[in-house]
Design an enzyme around this catalytic site. Sequence first.
Site, mmCIF file in Angstrom:
data_model
loop_
_atom_site.group_PDB
_atom_site.id
_atom_site.type_symbol
_atom_site.label_atom_id
_atom_site.label_comp_id
_atom_site.label_asym_id
_atom_site.label_seq_id
_atom_site.Cartn_x
_atom_site.Cartn_y
_atom_site.Cartn_z
ATOM 1 N N LYS A 195 0.831 -1.199 0.000
ATOM 2 C CA LYS A 195 0.000 0.000 0.000
ATOM 3 C C LYS A 195 0.866 1.250 0.000
ATOM 4 C CE LYS A 195 -3.923 -2.264 0.458
ATOM 5 N NZ LYS A 195 -4.911 -2.331 -0.632
ATOM 6 N N ASP A 224 -0.546 0.065 -4.456
ATOM 7 C CA ASP A 224 -1.995 0.270 -4.365
ATOM 8 C C ASP A 224 -2.266 1.491 -3.494
ATOM 9 O OD1 ASP A 224 -4.736 0.140 -4.168
ATOM 10 O OD2 ASP A 224 -4.812 -1.874 -3.308
ATOM 11 N N GLU A 250 -2.207 0.758 -8.504
ATOM 12 C CA GLU A 250 -3.632 0.435 -8.504
ATOM 13 C C GLU A 250 -4.432 1.566 -7.861
ATOM 14 O OE1 GLU A 250 -6.540 -2.870 -6.312
ATOM 15 O OE2 GLU A 250 -4.406 -3.296 -6.608
ATOM 16 N N GLU A 276 -10.967 -3.073 -8.757
ATOM 17 C CA GLU A 276 -11.468 -3.509 -7.458
ATOM 18 C C GLU A 276 -12.841 -2.923 -7.147
ATOM 19 O OE1 GLU A 276 -10.360 -3.074 -2.692
ATOM 20 O OE2 GLU A 276 -8.923 -2.447 -4.224
ATOM 21 N N HIS A 326 -8.614 -9.364 -8.885
ATOM 22 C CA HIS A 326 -8.489 -8.773 -7.559
ATOM 23 C C HIS A 326 -8.980 -9.761 -6.503
ATOM 24 C CE1 HIS A 326 -9.839 -6.537 -3.984
ATOM 25 N NE2 HIS A 326 -8.720 -5.867 -4.205
#
Length: 407
Positions: A195, A224, A250, A276, A326
């Site tokens: 992340k 992400d 992402e 997602e 995902h």
Amino acid sequence: MAGDGYLQEHAIVAHSPTTSAIATGAKHIMKISRITCSAFRMPLKQAVSSSRVTMTHRELVVVEVEVDNGEIGVGWCTTAGVGAAAVHALISGYLAPMLLGSDPRNTEQIWQRLWMECHAAGPGGITTLAISAIDIAMWDIKAKNAGEPLYRLLGGARTSVQVYASAINLHLSMEDLVEQVRAQSSDGYTAFKIKVGRPGLYEDRERCLAIRKIIGDNGCLMLDANQKWSVGEATQRIRILLDAAPLFIEEPLLSDDVGGHMKLRNATGMPIAVGEQLCNRFEFWNYVHDGATDYLQPDVWKVGGITEFLKIAALGAAAGLPISPHGAMELSVHLAAALPNALHVENIFGLNLFDFGATSGPMAIANGRYVLGSGRGHGVTFSAAALEEHKLSLGEAIEREPLYAFS
């Protein structure tokens, strides 16, 4: 699973068929005799945080579809902690009764009926979560009836797939993040997603470069942002992350902003992944048509199940875009093994079915790969005892902290 009893409270039973099945040339017209649905709220072992959400629970809706020859198909969907009771109500009160007597092998016909029945209520979100759970169960029956594993029924492009290590880990310190990735690497993973979206401008850069150093030049790194930034902020931040050589970033922006993703992709040169938060093939088509993404990430239990996932994959194939499913690892391995343009499968540590307690055993991932078996259907078996302990009391208020924190 049918004898375990954990789904018996909310069963829809056909004493006499309410819908006539359409003959497909087979000698026997298989008919749905019972649909059973239940919802659960599973506590995570520890709270996890991304750039926008702190999650303490995973919610799960499980559907069992039984046919007149005794075969049972199992489908499910999950949420980040909100909505399972609504999905359960939609399935039990509206969708399940209309399918009794139908032939579950007619997956396209059933999907279209469900889609049109739900479309006025909304073409995504709660409606596609409900459709997904039902559709997955239908495909499980279809594969079992054919005597095949699901991936082979869907196409059988390969017999093993790469699995990458992923986690909701923005809350971790640099030291803990490094330790997490080291442990994943020791387990044989060669591809990783972390992340980003820390407050300081250079915090993400330092963390990404530290992970790049651990995994080496040949390791695959993905990022992400969980829809954290505006176009301007994302442009600035992504440019300073390019040195870490990520495969993609992402959801840097709100998933609704197709034009913003196109601008960002063109301005930074960073490959963009989305999916997602997208709920149907039309939403994916907007990204493909506008050249706003490089990787498509449909979530099989969010987009309307396997029937719709296959259409999204076809969009990607026509545009030359890889599919990177995902989450939903337990089903995504079948989908990735079936499709030639599927890249790899995501194992979200802490959020796969075993990690949050829904199944009794982990998937056998070795050296970052999963080898598909020969058993019929998708092969997922839920732990009845574990689920029963966390069954949702439908209609009652749920004590919880909000997912999103607003300053």
